[in-house]
Scaffold this active site. Structure first.
Site, PDB file in Angstrom:
ATOM      1  N   CYS A  85       0.839  -1.203   0.000  1.00 20.42           N
ATOM      2  CA  CYS A  85       0.000   0.000   0.000  1.00 20.42           C
ATOM      3  C   CYS A  85       0.870   1.248   0.000  1.00 20.42           C
ATOM      4  O   CYS A  85       0.662   2.159  -0.779  1.00 20.42           O
ATOM      5  CB  CYS A  85      -0.910   0.018   1.218  1.00 20.42           C
ATOM      6  SG  CYS A  85      -2.083  -1.336   1.221  1.00 20.42           S
ATOM      7  N   ALA A  86       1.847   1.270   0.896  1.00 17.82           N
ATOM      8  CA  ALA A  86       2.707   2.445   0.995  1.00 17.82           C
ATOM      9  C   ALA A  86       3.482   2.629  -0.307  1.00 17.82           C
ATOM     10  O   ALA A  86       3.629   3.740  -0.809  1.00 17.82           O
ATOM     11  CB  ALA A  86       3.653   2.305   2.168  1.00 17.82           C
TER      12      ALA A  86
END
Lengths: 389, 389
Positions: free
Chosen positions: B329-330
């Site tokens: 996600c990051a």
């Protein structure tokens, strides 16, 4: 249905559809081989990301929309809740909407607008119900119990007129029109531009796709407040690692449904009409609900006043004919259908109702078998109770 | 991984796992043949309802719970949001939680508690953060980026002590402890009674099951406010026609993971240690993050200060070795990992980080190949930039 060990005659396509084998085949590689997280940075994952985006594009195309306007969800119920909870203020729907719509809207200020005896809402009554602080109107394209198709374009015009009037008077309260089109997808021409809606819900499980895969189409410029937050995968409005296999399956199902639509509508309405004529001829006292013209081609909702529908379902099942009493949800909770009450059926008529919904595996033969089975079962019940129809 | 046309060495099991072929096989009949809506009234649907309930029972058993305590969801992100949005008041989590937890908690009054350099939270700091109006504490069992295992039982004791104190003083504010155990499932002993939590999230997609299938376990007596309303299928807390195939697959995956757990933990931790020793020997300046003892057996988070992790991922991919930079996600949003900032890594170290997570198809050979590939790639980058490690 030839997939069962024993042949059954399934007439509950509105409750669930089998996944088309082509859909299941399309999904399979995305379970085992192409399992990558679409957010990962390496080439095989980027390929999955591209294929996922392409599937959204295919779904979008079938409704005249763009992939970047689709929020993929876990089915119609989530899409509906996202649309409704995405706005505040006063909200409007009709008396005959699905439980998910009525319950979500009941959480705040709301108006449930009445329908006529055929289940249709008058757009003028929607117009009258709109208040200065109304933010959302939600009306299903076609009713899930009786198949009546709503005048969605006219309601859209009403909503649009109020929106323009607000702009002129400096009222900045948003007003959007959400349409749950899950029950009509595959049988009606659903084009978001022509319908004039702002938010549209579709469900893969109603069109021979997988369960718990849905979409909320959002018109560009419409701001929906996110419910499930996190990675922001779906336009920032809905989060969670993408259901790649499910969305690939949805796209395949949407393609097939769109290609088959025109011929299937003709075929199913003929079969449905055959069934209704046969039942009407045998039971002049039977009550057929839903609009005679504005109705989904695959819906037959018939009531035998004084007959116990639950017993009827049971007797039909013994003859391998599977039908529903009211909607699956309402049937499950054991309460009388709010839809049937709203269209003015008395208790005796409502409690004698069965819903037959036709689908891809329905044939002329299966209609004849169902017709004979229903006639026998109703006669048997009438003989037992001394009733006449 | 033999399923690809070209062999790849996959080290990103924390981002996604392939569906076990046995799981896919278990799911298949529920797509095509056993497609019925579990709420329908006839026998084939009732059979599906029973099999769905049995699948929930199988999942519940693996965590020492009961089927009627499980709310099936569309994955960990929904479970987390349901748990967090199901309560009001002040809420507490740690600086290193997943984006879904931090974002959901950020919507109201909240405290993010710091962690130590190994990513562990001190239960006493949770105790200090609890206010008179705190309603929820959420801490993941194991961190999704560095694999650090949190002292969940001790946090549960802290929460339980405050709850007792409130009862004595007549403070009726609820206080619950939610634990996202999705990253540790299959590698840790997860028993809700022994952990002492009130709400627990699991995710099928992390244990070789399908994506977008999750569960929120709810301790009996705990009141969670429903988010998605409608038919009320999941304990009245979550609605939507059941994902029958997905939940059947989850149950199969949970069984397999539970049976394999003990041997797999030993096998993976040995392989992971081999990899770390090799990298450490070659690069004395490399930084390994996560707790040395309280860490998932399959996690290796390593930083090469001064090296660009994105280039590293690219170079490794050219050698068919697939790894992650930070979390998926990051990585996707292009911002620096909040986890690595929270454990005190400077920017240069954080930006040189890759995460390798091992899984069922990881072998001694693939570890040697990955080790060699990383050593070569890092040396190449150091030569290019004139760096030393």
């Amino acid at each position: 249905m030839s997939t069962m060990a024993q042949t059954v005659y399934y007439f509950d396509y509105a409750a669930a559809t089998p996944v088309d084998p082509r859909v299941a085949a399309a999904m399979k590689p995305y379970l085992v081989e192409k399992f990558y997280n679409p957010s990962s940075p390496y080439a095989p994952a980027i390929e999955v990301r591209r294929e996922y985006a392409n599937a959204k594009h295919m779904i979008a195309q079938t409704i005249g929309a763009r992939a970047d306007e689709l929020v993929m969800t876990a089915g119609a119920t989530e899409s509906i809740n996202l649309a409704i909870n995405g706005f505040g203020g006063h909200k409007i729907t009709t008396e005959v909407e699905h439980a998910s719509v009525k319950r979500a809207i009941s959480r705040g200020m709301h108006t449930f607008v009445e329908v006529d005896a055929r289940g249709r809402v008058d757009p003028r009554m929607i117009a009258e119900a709109i208040q200065h602080d109304t933010q959302l109107v939600s009306v299903a394209l076609a009713n899930h119990e009786i198949g009546t198709i709503q005048p969605v374009r006219d309601i859209a015009r009403v909503v649009s007129d109020v929106r323009f009037a607000r702009q002129r008077t400096g009222n900045h309260t948003p007003l959007v029109f959400h349409c749950d089109a899950s029950q009509g997808f595959g049988l009606l021409d659903i084009h978001v531009g022509r319908l004039g809606v702002d938010l549209l819900t579709l469900n893969a499980a109603k069109i021979y796709g997988p369960k718990q895969v849905g979409v909320l189409w959002v018109r560009p410029g419409v701001q929906v407040q996110a419910q499930v937050v996190g990675g922001g995968q779906e336009l920032g409005i809905r989060s969670g690692t993408e259901n790649v296999a499910g969305v690939i399956g949805f796209a395949e199902a949407a393609q097939i449904a769109t290609n088959k639509r025109t011929t299937e509508v003709v075929r199913l309405s003929r079969l449905r009409d055959l069934l209704e004529v046969s039942l009407r001829d045998n039971f002049p006292g039977a009550v057929f609900s839903g609009h005679s013209k504005h109705r989904l081609a695959n819906f037959c909702h018939v009531s035998f006043p004084g007959v116990d529908a639950e017993r009827l379902v049971f007797l039909l099942e013994a003859k391998q004919v599977l039908v529903a009493t009211g909607s699956a949800c309402a049937a499950n909770s054991g309460t009388r259908s709010e839809v049937l009450t709203a269209i003015g059926l008395d208790a005796q008529t409502a409690d004698g109702s069965i819903r037959l919904t036709l689908g891809r595996e329905t044939t002329h033969d299966s209609i004849e078998i169902a017709s004979r089975a229903i006639i026998e079962a109703v006669r048997q019940e009438l003989a037992r109770t001394g009733g006449v129809l």
